[in-house]
Write a protein that holds these residues in place. Sequence first.
Motif, PDB file in Angstrom:
ATOM      1  N   VAL A 150       0.799  -1.321  -0.011  1.00  0.00           N
ATOM      2  CA  VAL A 150      -0.021  -0.022  -0.056  1.00  0.00           C
ATOM      3  C   VAL A 150       0.703   1.251   0.009  1.00  0.00           C
ATOM      4  O   VAL A 150       1.673   1.355   0.735  1.00  0.00           O
ATOM      5  N   SER A 151       0.674   2.185  -1.106  1.00  0.00           N
ATOM      6  CA  SER A 151       1.695   3.148  -1.083  1.00  0.00           C
ATOM      7  C   SER A 151       0.833   4.587  -1.024  1.00  0.00           C
ATOM      8  O   SER A 151      -0.224   4.758  -1.765  1.00  0.00           O
ATOM      9  N   ASP A 152       0.832   5.039   0.236  1.00  0.00           N
ATOM     10  CA  ASP A 152       0.123   6.497   0.583  1.00  0.00           C
ATOM     11  C   ASP A 152       0.938   7.699  -0.191  1.00  0.00           C
ATOM     12  O   ASP A 152       1.976   7.946   0.684  1.00  0.00           O
ATOM     13  N   GLU A 153       0.363   8.258  -1.270  1.00  0.00           N
ATOM     14  CA  GLU A 153       1.090   9.316  -1.801  1.00  0.00           C
ATOM     15  C   GLU A 153       0.394  10.438  -1.793  1.00  0.00           C
ATOM     16  O   GLU A 153       0.382  11.301  -2.699  1.00  0.00           O
ATOM     17  N   VAL A 154      -0.293  10.932  -0.736  1.00  0.00           N
ATOM     18  CA  VAL A 154      -1.167  12.013  -0.647  1.00  0.00           C
ATOM     19  C   VAL A 154      -0.199  13.322  -0.984  1.00  0.00           C
ATOM     20  O   VAL A 154      -0.786  14.293  -1.245  1.00  0.00           O
ATOM     21  N   TYR A 155       1.058  13.168  -0.511  1.00  0.00           N
ATOM     22  CA  TYR A 155       1.759  14.448  -0.634  1.00  0.00           C
ATOM     23  C   TYR A 155       2.781  14.345  -1.911  1.00  0.00           C
ATOM     24  O   TYR A 155       3.693  14.816  -1.987  1.00  0.00           O
ATOM     25  N   GLU A 156       2.180  13.605  -2.952  1.00  0.00           N
ATOM     26  CA  GLU A 156       3.079  13.395  -4.223  1.00  0.00           C
ATOM     27  C   GLU A 156       3.595  14.568  -4.948  1.00  0.00           C
ATOM     28  O   GLU A 156       4.560  14.425  -5.431  1.00  0.00           O
ATOM     29  N   PHE A 157       2.777  15.768  -4.950  1.00  0.00           N
ATOM     30  CA  PHE A 157       3.274  16.973  -5.559  1.00  0.00           C
ATOM     31  C   PHE A 157       4.197  17.822  -4.532  1.00  0.00           C
ATOM     32  O   PHE A 157       4.074  19.007  -4.838  1.00  0.00           O
ATOM     33  N   LEU A 158       4.289  17.520  -3.408  1.00  0.00           N
ATOM     34  CA  LEU A 158       4.944  18.281  -2.339  1.00  0.00           C
ATOM     35  C   LEU A 158       6.128  17.878  -2.065  1.00  0.00           C
ATOM     36  O   LEU A 158       6.499  17.192  -0.905  1.00  0.00           O
ATOM     37  N   THR A 159       7.224  18.142  -2.922  1.00  0.00           N
ATOM     38  CA  THR A 159       8.658  17.865  -2.796  1.00  0.00           C
ATOM     39  C   THR A 159       9.520  19.014  -2.810  1.00  0.00           C
ATOM     40  O   THR A 159       9.113  19.926  -3.586  1.00  0.00           O
ATOM     41  N   PHE A 160      10.544  18.987  -2.355  1.00  0.00           N
ATOM     42  CA  PHE A 160      11.421  20.282  -2.040  1.00  0.00           C
ATOM     43  C   PHE A 160      12.867  19.990  -2.579  1.00  0.00           C
ATOM     44  O   PHE A 160      13.467  18.734  -2.508  1.00  0.00           O
TER      45      PHE A 160
ATOM     46  N   GLU B 126      -0.205  23.967 -14.970  1.00  0.00           N
ATOM     47  CA  GLU B 126       0.177  25.315 -14.758  1.00  0.00           C
ATOM     48  C   GLU B 126       0.138  25.849 -13.210  1.00  0.00           C
ATOM     49  O   GLU B 126       0.522  26.708 -12.635  1.00  0.00           O
ATOM     50  N   TYR B 127      -0.577  25.079 -12.225  1.00  0.00           N
ATOM     51  CA  TYR B 127      -0.964  25.328 -10.833  1.00  0.00           C
ATOM     52  C   TYR B 127       0.333  24.820 -10.126  1.00  0.00           C
ATOM     53  O   TYR B 127       0.597  25.612  -9.239  1.00  0.00           O
ATOM     54  N   LEU B 128       0.861  23.675 -10.484  1.00  0.00           N
ATOM     55  CA  LEU B 128       1.764  23.068  -9.716  1.00  0.00           C
ATOM     56  C   LEU B 128       3.066  23.953  -9.218  1.00  0.00           C
ATOM     57  O   LEU B 128       3.534  24.028  -8.158  1.00  0.00           O
ATOM     58  N   PRO B 129       3.800  24.719 -10.261  1.00  0.00           N
ATOM     59  CA  PRO B 129       4.785  25.332  -9.583  1.00  0.00           C
ATOM     60  C   PRO B 129       4.635  26.413  -8.659  1.00  0.00           C
ATOM     61  O   PRO B 129       5.372  26.522  -7.717  1.00  0.00           O
ATOM     62  N   GLY B 130       3.516  27.139  -8.893  1.00  0.00           N
ATOM     63  CA  GLY B 130       3.341  28.085  -7.745  1.00  0.00           C
ATOM     64  C   GLY B 130       2.750  27.497  -6.402  1.00  0.00           C
ATOM     65  O   GLY B 130       3.188  27.730  -5.402  1.00  0.00           O
ATOM     66  N   PHE B 131       2.239  26.267  -6.419  1.00  0.00           N
ATOM     67  CA  PHE B 131       1.867  25.849  -5.106  1.00  0.00           C
ATOM     68  C   PHE B 131       3.249  25.138  -4.566  1.00  0.00           C
ATOM     69  O   PHE B 131       3.252  25.352  -3.410  1.00  0.00           O
ATOM     70  N   ARG B 132       4.025  24.570  -5.273  1.00  0.00           N
ATOM     71  CA  ARG B 132       5.165  24.030  -4.817  1.00  0.00           C
ATOM     72  C   ARG B 132       6.239  25.115  -4.140  1.00  0.00           C
ATOM     73  O   ARG B 132       6.441  24.997  -2.978  1.00  0.00           O
TER      74      ARG B 132
END
Length: 387
Positions: free
Chosen positions: A198-208, A284-290
């Motif tokens: 089971v791979s919980d990836e709820v923060y998949e787009f939040l990497t730094f 287009e949303y992701l860069p600003g979000f990150r």
Amino acid sequence: MISDFSANRIKVMGTSIFSTMSRLAFENKAINLGQGYPDFDGPQWLIDEAYKCMKEGKNQYAPTQGILSLRKAISEMQKKYYALEWNPDNEITITAGATESLYSTFQALINEGDEVIMFEPFYDSYQADVVLAGGILKYVTLKKPDFNFDINELEQAISDKTKFIVINTPHNPTGKVYSIDELKFISHLAIKHNLLVVSDEVYEFLTFDNAKHIPIASLPGMKDRTITISSAGKTFSMTGWKIGWAIASEQLTDAIRKVHQWTTFAVNTPGQHAIAYAFTKLNEYLPGFRNEYLERRNLLLNELRTTSFNAHIPEGSYFMMVDIPELVKLNDEKIAIELVKNYKIATIPPSVFYGKSDEGKKMLRLCFAKSNETLIAGAENLRKFKI
Ligand code: PMP
Ligand code: GLN
């Protein structure tokens, strides 16, 4: 006297630490860096879209597996970002948040006595779900400073009763992002011992920084033995919408849908339509979000430098762990109470996320999904804490 009618299997369960700490934050008028949710809204265009969907009459039950346009959007996202191909008809299910995906997965696939290996600290609902499904918990510890695991400890945790390994990357509460080598090793064991992951990836787009999120399902031999779980709540900063999903092979999906059908049946319709629309804007949303979250992380890290709490720099998620100063002779729960009552700052004592070691007693978890003012005010209160 009224008898205790509660079922035996829930007798060991207490109140979630997130609810407890948010209640204490409210009662003590404290700054809340505890429970993980943004103290701001997601994008206005998404709120407008949900409102539009309601006005257009998208208000009755959705199909139990979720609306097709959202399942298609998730399938396209998985293909574009991870080169994974999933059939929206029979491999993707929309659930009431990742929480329900986790519940339905464990209910659908655990038999009484099956063993489930999870890394501690773990997200608390895994433990409750496994207990509710009659499974047996086995733990492998992520150790400071990098929160890496000992490969022998993982291998030794496997027995002939093991059915699952549960991973969460990017990781709540440590901010760890599992490396390709770690994922390869977990895959190797899963294939060798015929286990599910089971791979919980709820923060998949939040990497730094240079961290990269890799879904374990994308590794050779893993697609058919992985249940990937995620949620729109994190990516679009709308935790209260509770729209999540489970992705798995047709056979596993069929089992998960059986439980989902009798648990919630379907998830709120206008929210699903709005999130399907949000996926069309993801790129287009992701860069600003990150970037916004990176700034929040850096702001809190910077503020913490002048407190007595040493932070472990997170590579992902919106959490970080801080060490309780060694000279403080209180455990995490006691200091969390002291901080919320006398210093007006709510944190999460992480020992509840551990099943076998005492590592959690020496740390606190902070959430940085908060406005700059909240982060600064929270650190200011922490700064007042003197040993
Ligand atoms: N998994 C992890 C690791 C989480 O942090 C959370 C919530 N913060 C969830 C699952 C639950 O997600 P949802 O709110 O979509 O149910
Ligand atoms: N997942 C959030 C956290 O880690 C809380 C979600 C909840 O309260 N159930 O803080």
